[in-house]
Design a protein around this motif. Structure first.
Motif, PDB file in Angstrom:
ATOM      1  N   ILE A  60       0.830  -1.211   0.000  1.00 19.14           N
ATOM      2  CA  ILE A  60       0.000   0.000   0.000  1.00 19.14           C
ATOM      3  C   ILE A  60       0.864   1.261   0.000  1.00 19.14           C
ATOM      4  O   ILE A  60       0.815   2.056  -0.942  1.00 19.14           O
ATOM      5  CB  ILE A  60      -0.952  -0.009   1.220  1.00 19.14           C
ATOM      6  N   LEU A  61       1.656   1.452   1.065  1.00 22.29           N
ATOM      7  CA  LEU A  61       2.419   2.696   1.172  1.00 22.29           C
ATOM      8  C   LEU A  61       3.424   2.858   0.042  1.00 22.29           C
ATOM      9  O   LEU A  61       3.609   3.969  -0.481  1.00 22.29           O
ATOM     10  CB  LEU A  61       3.132   2.741   2.530  1.00 22.29           C
ATOM     11  N   GLN A  62       4.094   1.766  -0.341  1.00 17.03           N
ATOM     12  CA  GLN A  62       5.066   1.825  -1.430  1.00 17.03           C
ATOM     13  C   GLN A  62       4.602   1.018  -2.647  1.00 17.03           C
ATOM     14  O   GLN A  62       5.392   0.769  -3.543  1.00 17.03           O
ATOM     15  CB  GLN A  62       6.416   1.271  -0.947  1.00 17.03           C
ATOM     16  N   GLY A  63       3.337   0.628  -2.669  1.00 12.86           N
ATOM     17  CA  GLY A  63       2.855  -0.265  -3.714  1.00 12.86           C
ATOM     18  C   GLY A  63       2.612   0.433  -5.045  1.00 12.86           C
ATOM     19  O   GLY A  63       1.879   1.434  -5.109  1.00 12.86           O
ATOM     20  N   ASN A  64       3.219  -0.079  -6.087  1.00 13.79           N
ATOM     21  CA  ASN A  64       3.004   0.483  -7.416  1.00 13.79           C
ATOM     22  C   ASN A  64       1.576   0.243  -7.901  1.00 13.79           C
ATOM     23  O   ASN A  64       0.944   1.122  -8.492  1.00 13.79           O
ATOM     24  CB  ASN A  64       4.000  -0.138  -8.404  1.00 13.79           C
ATOM     25  N   GLY A  65       1.066  -0.967  -7.661  1.00 13.97           N
ATOM     26  CA  GLY A  65      -0.284  -1.287  -8.111  1.00 13.97           C
ATOM     27  C   GLY A  65      -1.345  -0.452  -7.418  1.00 13.97           C
ATOM     28  O   GLY A  65      -2.305   0.016  -8.050  1.00 13.97           O
ATOM     29  N   PHE A  66      -1.206  -0.248  -6.107  1.00 13.41           N
ATOM     30  CA  PHE A  66      -2.202   0.515  -5.358  1.00 13.41           C
ATOM     31  C   PHE A  66      -2.277   1.955  -5.857  1.00 13.41           C
ATOM     32  O   PHE A  66      -3.375   2.476  -6.125  1.00 13.41           O
ATOM     33  CB  PHE A  66      -1.857   0.468  -3.874  1.00 13.41           C
ATOM     34  N   TRP A  67      -1.145   2.619  -5.968  1.00 18.76           N
ATOM     35  CA  TRP A  67      -1.160   4.023  -6.362  1.00 18.76           C
ATOM     36  C   TRP A  67      -1.521   4.204  -7.837  1.00 18.76           C
ATOM     37  O   TRP A  67      -2.132   5.218  -8.200  1.00 18.76           O
ATOM     38  CB  TRP A  67       0.192   4.671  -6.056  1.00 18.76           C
ATOM     39  N   LEU A  68      -1.178   3.229  -8.678  1.00 21.48           N
ATOM     40  CA  LEU A  68      -1.627   3.296 -10.070  1.00 21.48           C
ATOM     41  C   LEU A  68      -3.143   3.161 -10.142  1.00 21.48           C
ATOM     42  O   LEU A  68      -3.820   3.854 -10.927  1.00 21.48           O
ATOM     43  CB  LEU A  68      -0.959   2.195 -10.890  1.00 21.48           C
ATOM     44  N   ALA A  69      -3.728   2.306  -9.295  1.00 20.25           N
ATOM     45  CA  ALA A  69      -5.182   2.171  -9.253  1.00 20.25           C
ATOM     46  C   ALA A  69      -5.841   3.470  -8.800  1.00 20.25           C
ATOM     47  O   ALA A  69      -6.896   3.871  -9.311  1.00 20.25           O
ATOM     48  CB  ALA A  69      -5.572   1.022  -8.333  1.00 20.25           C
ATOM     49  N   VAL A  70      -5.238   4.169  -7.838  1.00 19.90           N
ATOM     50  CA  VAL A  70      -5.771   5.451  -7.389  1.00 19.90           C
ATOM     51  C   VAL A  70      -5.801   6.456  -8.535  1.00 19.90           C
ATOM     52  O   VAL A  70      -6.796   7.170  -8.755  1.00 19.90           O
ATOM     53  CB  VAL A  70      -4.951   5.991  -6.206  1.00 19.90           C
ATOM     54  N   VAL A  71      -4.702   6.526  -9.309  1.00 17.74           N
ATOM     55  CA  VAL A  71      -4.638   7.457 -10.434  1.00 17.74           C
ATOM     56  C   VAL A  71      -5.694   7.110 -11.486  1.00 17.74           C
ATOM     57  O   VAL A  71      -6.364   7.991 -12.043  1.00 17.74           O
ATOM     58  CB  VAL A  71      -3.224   7.440 -11.041  1.00 17.74           C
ATOM     59  N   VAL A  72      -5.864   5.824 -11.779  1.00 19.84           N
ATOM     60  CA  VAL A  72      -6.845   5.411 -12.787  1.00 19.84           C
ATOM     61  C   VAL A  72      -8.259   5.742 -12.346  1.00 19.84           C
ATOM     62  O   VAL A  72      -9.092   6.222 -13.133  1.00 19.84           O
ATOM     63  CB  VAL A  72      -6.689   3.892 -13.075  1.00 19.84           C
ATOM     64  N   VAL A  73      -8.568   5.503 -11.065  1.00 21.46           N
ATOM     65  CA  VAL A  73      -9.907   5.806 -10.553  1.00 21.46           C
ATOM     66  C   VAL A  73     -10.204   7.304 -10.672  1.00 21.46           C
ATOM     67  O   VAL A  73     -11.285   7.720 -11.132  1.00 21.46           O
ATOM     68  CB  VAL A  73     -10.042   5.332  -9.091  1.00 21.46           C
ATOM     69  N   VAL A  74      -9.245   8.137 -10.257  1.00 21.73           N
ATOM     70  CA  VAL A  74      -9.439   9.583 -10.344  1.00 21.73           C
ATOM     71  C   VAL A  74      -9.619  10.020 -11.794  1.00 21.73           C
ATOM     72  O   VAL A  74     -10.516  10.825 -12.120  1.00 21.73           O
ATOM     73  CB  VAL A  74      -8.247  10.318  -9.689  1.00 21.73           C
TER      74      VAL A  74
END
Length: 676
Positions: A525-539
């Motif tokens: 989560i904190l350093q996860g590439n997949g998690f933060w990429l998902a956040v960008v895609v959702v936004v």
């Protein structure tokens, strides 16, 4: 103005000269006086310890070996330069090879010719592209321009040769009783002092042209921390460089041992050492590039001189053909090119989808047909060409890596570790065992799958002047003693090359059990590439759906494209998230630390794994570090600082149990517990 650089002094008084006044016969090269001893001028041997007249074993004009009691020869007798008679108490001046003048000038000339060629070539191509033609009327102008370019090149090369000549006359070094001195500078004089006991390593580097000429560049590293600078001696004759390396290590050991040492006399001349020294029953390791590398080493270049016996080799090994090829395949350049090729293919597919969607929005059927045809043919053709170019570059990078490790040899010679490799550009690294800080075993993901690793030694590194910013930004990898070796061969290599590290602990203490949960949160989560990429895609998806007016005629097509692309990216995010979680689990299972009376080992796992073993006495200091979340979980981060690298290296392990961390801190502090 004089610029001086001095390493810390040894603090040891020099050995007093002999007070004996008895007349003795002239000493031969094998009967040199004790370290620091002076003898009367009438008892001095010929310069460098050679006979006064040339012999069959020592031809006239050969470089002198180093004496501790040098008396400057009469004017005109010194092979590399004429100096008037000097004070007998002063050390002898040793000049670099005269190829420093003409090789340096040729290097500048070659660079200028390449620049001029590409400038003229680009100008001609530009003129042809503009539709211009060359007629008879242009011939005089072209002739004048050509003559001006040639004259300019000659003038620049001549000025360079003049500067090189003046610099050559003021570039020399001396071997004093307690320190090595390097003098340089035409207007701004510079003198570098290096006490022998501060020498970290003596390395050599030679380009292909230098190898053919039989000269090399010698770098002397000193133990000076982050402010350390490597002392560079350019264009030394190969035999002179070998004598200098042997002499520096011998004088260093003499001072550190606190005993009077015999100064090196005439070096033993050998024909070169061929063949590796292996333990009994061990198969001989070698590859197809060893033979051309050995030929270049044996030929030694035009001015190389006879090989010098620099000590007894107790252990030596090379690389097999399989290891050489795997080293080439595993280089970072190849991996980056594969990733770029894959991204190029994905970009081509996305471009085609985008072009098709845009084509549907176009009213003109003719334009729609042209767009779809372009997307279906040209885009894929360009993508294919890009992939082919990347594959060709990858193959060339593999070949280049294999050539750079051609002739690889690692050996233990007396108390030194030596590593050399390079078929075209030869590199030689020599370091004393007392300067080795750690043993590093690195396993990338591919190496872990194959059961191989990269084996290296951590040592105090140095940078040359003008390269501080560049070198400090790099991650030092230490001295690589094998780039791609089977894991089951590591104990054998360490036992033969660095037996001082034979007491490394094997039982590892794992990180705390709560570290698994914390690693999943941290890496997923904190350093996860997949998690933060998902956040960008959702936004991005929400913004596209909210901002696109529903009255837009082609809104449905655009939203279809956006939502389809978002689904593809969500799949990618899920894949990356799974990989991050797997990496966290692998880190938890592969991380730990151990220590005993003399050594400590820290291992950090994951898809790649690194284990660092280092002596307790090499730890500069250790400390614990915690944040509020760690204190709540009753874990800590242990940190051990060593002098390896440029400015030191901190080895750390996250989420060690509080009890294990406090026990380790008691072990590492001065006067702490010496048992596990």
């Amino acid at each position: 103005m004089t610029e001086e650089q001095r390493s810390p002094e040894s603090g040891m008084p020099p050995v007093p000269p002999s007070a004996s006044g008895e007349q003795q016969p002239v000493q031969q090269a094998s009967q040199q006086p004790a370290y620091g001893q002076q003898i009367p001028p009438y008892q001095q041997p010929a310069p460098g310890g050679y006979a006064a007249q040339p012999t069959a074993q020592q031809p006239y004009g050969a470089q002198p070996v180093f004496d501790q009691h040098p008396v400057q020869p009469a004017y005109g007798q010194y092979p590399n330069g004429a100096y008037p008679q000097q004070n007998p108490a002063e050390p002898m001046r040793h000049k670099v090879h005269h190829s420093y003048i003409w090789l340096g000038s040729l290097q500048v000339a070659g660079m200028l010719i390449v620049i001029a060629f590409f400038s003229v070539f680009s100008s001609v191509i530009g003129a042809i592209a503009d539709g211009e033609s060359i007629g008879r009327a242009d011939a005089p102008v072209l002739l004048i321009v050509g003559i001006a370019v040639i004259v300019g090149l000659i003038v620049i090369v001549g000025l360079t040769a003049l500067i090189q000549t003046l610099s050559y006359k003021h570039l020399y070094y001396e071997l004093g009783p307690d320190e090595f001195n390097l003098y340089s500078g035409i207007f701004n004089k510079k003198r570098v002092h290096v006490p022998y006991q501060r020498i970290q390593s003596v390395n050599q580097k030679a380009t292909l042209v230098q190898r053919l000429a039989g000269v090399c560049t010698v770098n002397i590293d000193t133990a000076g921390g982050s402010a350390n600078k490597a002392i560079t001696i350019p264009y030394l004759q190969n035999s002179e460089a070998e004598r200098l390396r042997t002499e520096l290590f011998a004088r260093k050991q003499a001072i550190l041992s606190g005993q009077a040492a015999q100064v090196a006399g005439q070096a033993n001349v050998v024909q070169g050492q061929s063949g590796a020294v292996y333990p009994a029953g061990h198969p001989l390791a070698g590859n197809v590039l060893d033979m051309p590398a050995e030929i270049l080493t044996d030929v030694r270049g035009v001015f190389g001189g006879a090989a010098v016996d620099t000590g007894r080799v107790s252990y030596e090994y090379g690389m097999s053909n399989k290891e050489l090829v795997l080293t080439g395949l595993s280089n970072n350049t190849g991996f980056i090119l594969i990733v770029l090729a894959a991204l190029g293919s994905v970009a081509g597919l996305a471009e085609q989808i985008l072009s098709t969607a845009i084509g549907r929005m176009l009213v003109d059927n003719g334009v729609n047909f042209v767009m779809q045809s372009f997307a279906g043919n040209t885009i894929w053709a360009i993508t294919g060409v890009v992939v082919v170019v990347f594959l060709v570059v990858w193959v060339l990078s593999i070949i280049g890596t294999c050539i750079s490790f051609g002739g690889f040899k690692a050996r233990r010679r007396d108390s030194r570790i030596e590593v050399e490799h390079g078929l075209l550009q030869h590199q030689f690294h020599g370091v004393d065992i007392d300067r080795v800080q750690s043993v590093i075993i690195k396993q990338s993901f591919i190496r872990r799958l194959l059961g191989y690793c990269e084996l290296s030694l951590g040592k105090i590194d140095a940078v040359t002047e003008g390269e501080e910013g560049q070198q400090k930004s790099l991650n030092p990898q230490g001295l690589v003693i094998h780039p791609f070796v089977k894991m089951n061969r590591v104990p054998e290599i360490l036992a033969g090359l660095v037996p001082e590290f034979a007491d490394v602990p094997t039982d590892s203490r794992p990180v705390a059990k709560v570290a698994l949960r914390r690693a999943i949160i941290r890496r997923g989560i904190l350093q996860g590439n997949g998690f933060w990429l998902a956040v960008v895609v959702v936004v991005g998806q929400l913004l596209a759906n909210a901002l696109l007016p529903s009255t837009e005629p082609d809104a449905a097509s655009i939203l279809l494209f956006v939502n389809t692309g978002a689904i593809v990216l969500y799949v990618l995010c899920a894949l990356l998230l799974v990989l991050d979680i797997i990496g966290a689990v692998l880190w938890y299972r592969g991380s730990g630390f151990s220590y005993n009376r003399r050594f400590m080992q820290v291992s950090n796992g994951g898809f790649s794994r690194e284990s660092v073993s280092f002596p307790r006495k090499k730890i500069q200091y250790g400390f614990l570090k915690t944040n509020p979340f760690q204190r709540n979980a009753r874990v800590a981060t242990i940190n051990a600082r060593t002098a390896a690298g440029v400015g030191g290296t901190t080895l750390r392990l996250i989420d060690v149990s509080e009890q294990d961390a406090n026990t380790w801190l008691d072990w590492v502090k001065p006067g702490g517990s010496m048992v596990q």
